[in-house]
Design a protein around this motif. Sequence first.
Motif, short mmCIF file in Angstrom:
data_model
loop_
_atom_site.label_atom_id
_atom_site.label_comp_id
_atom_site.label_asym_id
_atom_site.label_seq_id
_atom_site.Cartn_x
_atom_site.Cartn_y
_atom_site.Cartn_z
N VAL A 186 19.62 40.66 -6.09
CA VAL A 186 19.06 38.85 -5.71
C VAL A 186 20.11 38.11 -6.60
N ALA A 187 19.71 38.88 -8.63
CA ALA A 187 20.24 39.11 -9.61
C ALA A 187 21.80 38.02 -9.19
N GLU A 188 22.27 38.95 -8.67
CA GLU A 188 23.92 39.25 -8.36
C GLU A 188 24.15 37.81 -7.56
N GLN A 189 23.32 37.63 -6.46
CA GLN A 189 23.59 36.61 -5.52
C GLN A 189 23.18 35.38 -6.45
N LEU A 190 22.44 35.34 -7.28
CA LEU A 190 21.77 34.20 -7.58
C LEU A 190 22.99 33.64 -8.52
N THR A 191 23.64 34.03 -9.41
CA THR A 191 24.80 34.39 -10.42
C THR A 191 25.68 34.38 -9.71
N GLY A 192 26.36 35.03 -8.77
CA GLY A 192 27.34 34.96 -7.94
C GLY A 192 28.40 36.01 -8.97
N LYS A 193 27.52 36.85 -9.63
CA LYS A 193 28.65 38.04 -10.15
C LYS A 193 28.18 39.59 -10.16
N GLU A 232 7.53 28.64 -13.84
CA GLU A 232 8.02 28.22 -13.01
C GLU A 232 9.22 28.00 -12.73
N LEU A 233 9.80 27.31 -12.22
CA LEU A 233 11.40 26.72 -12.56
C LEU A 233 12.59 27.24 -10.63
N TRP A 234 13.66 25.66 -11.19
CA TRP A 234 14.26 26.23 -9.59
C TRP A 234 15.21 25.90 -10.67
N LEU A 235 16.41 27.47 -9.74
CA LEU A 235 17.28 28.06 -9.90
C LEU A 235 18.03 27.48 -8.28
N ARG A 236 19.77 27.95 -8.94
CA ARG A 236 20.93 27.27 -8.40
C ARG A 236 21.42 28.82 -8.26
N PHE A 237 21.87 28.78 -6.53
CA PHE A 237 22.71 30.36 -6.45
C PHE A 237 23.28 29.86 -6.20
N ALA A 238 24.64 30.65 -6.72
CA ALA A 238 25.82 30.11 -6.43
C ALA A 238 26.51 29.74 -5.52
N ARG A 243 16.26 27.89 -4.78
CA ARG A 243 15.01 28.26 -4.74
C ARG A 243 13.23 28.02 -6.26
N TYR A 244 13.44 28.03 -5.59
CA TYR A 244 11.78 27.93 -6.43
C TYR A 244 11.51 29.18 -6.43
#
Length: 783
Positions: A186-193, A232-238, A243-244
């Motif tokens: 999931v972290a890889e999908q989030l960061t695109g790395k 709690e924070l909003w993160l933007r996927f690659a 997503r919250y």
Amino acid sequence: MYEKQPKDSWAIRFAQFVERFGTIKLSFLFVFGSLVFTIGGSYIIRISLDSNIEPDDFISAIILTMLSAPWVLYFFSELVKHLEHSRNDLQDLVEQMEKLREEDVFLNRELQHNIRQLNHEIEQRKAAQLERESVFVELEKEIKEKSEQEIQARRISTLLRSIIDASPDLIYYRNEEGRFAGCNRVAEQLTGKTQEELLGLTPHDVYEEDLAKQVVASDHEVLESNASITEELWLRFADGRRRYFEMRKVPFFDNDGNRLGLLAFGRDMTERKQAESAAAKASNDKTRFIATISHELRTPLNGIVGLSRMLRDTELTKEQFNWVSTIYASAITLGNIFNDIIDLDRLDRDKLELSLKTVSLNEFTDELASIIRLLAADKGLEFNWTINEPLPTLVEVDGTRLRQVLWNILFNAVKFTPRGQVSLSVSATKPENGVSLVKFVVEDSGVGIPQDELDKIFAMYYQVDHPDHQTATGTGIGLAICKQMVDLMKGQISVQSQVGKGSRFEIQLPVAISTQPVQLESLQVDNLDILLVEDIELNVMVAKALLEKLGQRVDVAMTGQEAIDKVRSHTYDLILLDIQLPDMNGFEVAKTLHEEDLVIQTPIVALTANVIKKREEYLQNGMDDIIAKPIKKSRVIEVFNELFTQTPASPAVEQQELVPAAKDLGNVLDLELLQMLVDTIGEDMVRTSVKVFQEKMPEYMEILQLSLSADEKSEVCSQAHKIKGAAGSVGLARVQRIANQIQQGDHPAWWQNVHDWVEELQMAVQKDMTMLTDWLSEQTVED
């Protein structure tokens, strides 16, 4: 070891004796002995033979002995010599043997020692061999176990990695320097790395700068305090998705207690956040619904109360007066029941507040009692009310709330009393420090309440389950609201009851003695030029009749635009403005009037059935005061006196009525732009543009909704600006206008309205796209 020596033989001992005794001595002794033996032997033989003993016998024996003795002695001497030599030789031999034996013993001992040493060494070597074999076995076992452990560890690592990757949660860990040391898919999908690409990077290398600063700040908090935190924070996927996440960060350590860094778990809470937003919106929708119901119910109620009150002031027969009074009391009852529903919603939103005003307790009690008397008379009950003097003349109290509390209790008393009477008494203590304790007591001779139910009757939705109560039903919210209102007024409410004999409710309220004069009952101003903005004929008829009866002149506008046009062409002393109008709301009308400086000297009073909103909300939106529906004469007099006691009325000016602009397709579509596009780039290109817009809008709306759920105002405005531009390019004028409203984040009531605007935008997109498609189809047919 000591060994026992063997005894010498007799010959050796004899030889040793001869050597010690001497040969000569022994020879004489032997000769002497031989003579004695011979003589003695001869004698014994002669005696035994019974012969005569002759001297010759002894002489012959002696001679024989003398002849034989030297030879015998010689023999024995030689024998002794040889024996001695033999003994000496034997002695030497024995000595040699002894030496040999000693040497043998020594050698044997040495050998035994060597053997024992050898055996010991052999045993040690055997033990060492066994130990080596055991070590080899243990080593082999350990190698095997380690090999199995490594295989198991690799298996567990693979399984753990699979589990972590399969987890929908975001997982990563960073070292003490704040650099990524591992993560899941999931972290890889989030960061695109990939994980390998992330290793060694910092949050500043991965996230947007603002988000990176927030993440690093929370990391420092964890590492400085060595305690876990949740944020709690909003993160933007690659891929652009937002997503919250609910992030849990914890420090982690090795077996020796050395901190290695921090571990972060993030759970996607977008659906929950959207659910919360939906719940908030549902609450707003519920409030809006109640406000709508308030408007819709109070509209006919306004007519019933107003017309029945006006009918009571005309000449009627006694029977007609009683009928009209019943209608009036029933309408008041309905209004109070509806007030309970309104207050229930306010309690849910913690917005129930008190509005203290100067009230005359005597007049307040008489007014309330006059209505209850009508209800009691309908059931054939006797109603008595008593005012125990002295009472404070004027007190500071929220008359509406107090009236509602007493109304609920008195109405229940009438409802649950099949026969007998209901009474109300009012008393007060002597004022101390400007405060008096006022006590209201309501008693009835009704069915009563069981003792085990008394502590439950103030609970929300609770109704007494008793056979005698089945004829009277209700919602179970009246007394609960009464209790909360009394608590809000810092008072106390108690009940005593006995089944079959009735109930007694007692309310004690601390009230401040008022130093302000009570509002005058008579209207102090007349001949006002009033613009009544109302779209319902019945409300117009009631309000217009009441105002004209009070000596005012009334002009009517049925829409917001008509009201604006009338004010542009005429100056009024007062504007009574309904909030819900067919073309726009009253706030928008007031805003336009203020922006055009049309009401610098003209007060605007909200005339509304929406009692959900606070008074401050109306004042903040350009109103000078409010009058709630159904309109009460006393409230009209109160507001008019407050606004115009010091203000002279303006002269009348003739009115002009304008027809409101009709809505048509031009309000939805920018027909001029669309026609220009069709003429310039062609209908097919326009259709292609519309198709692209239609495909992109779901994504645009999703991002808009997520940003709104995240309370990210700038992102909402940015996305609305994008939608506005896209809508403008395909001629969706209404969608463009709504998106323009949303993008204006500096609007003073932006947060209060943005959810409604977004919902309006979503509906407009669906409807207006259909209208746009239909318009394009019509163009094709015309061609």
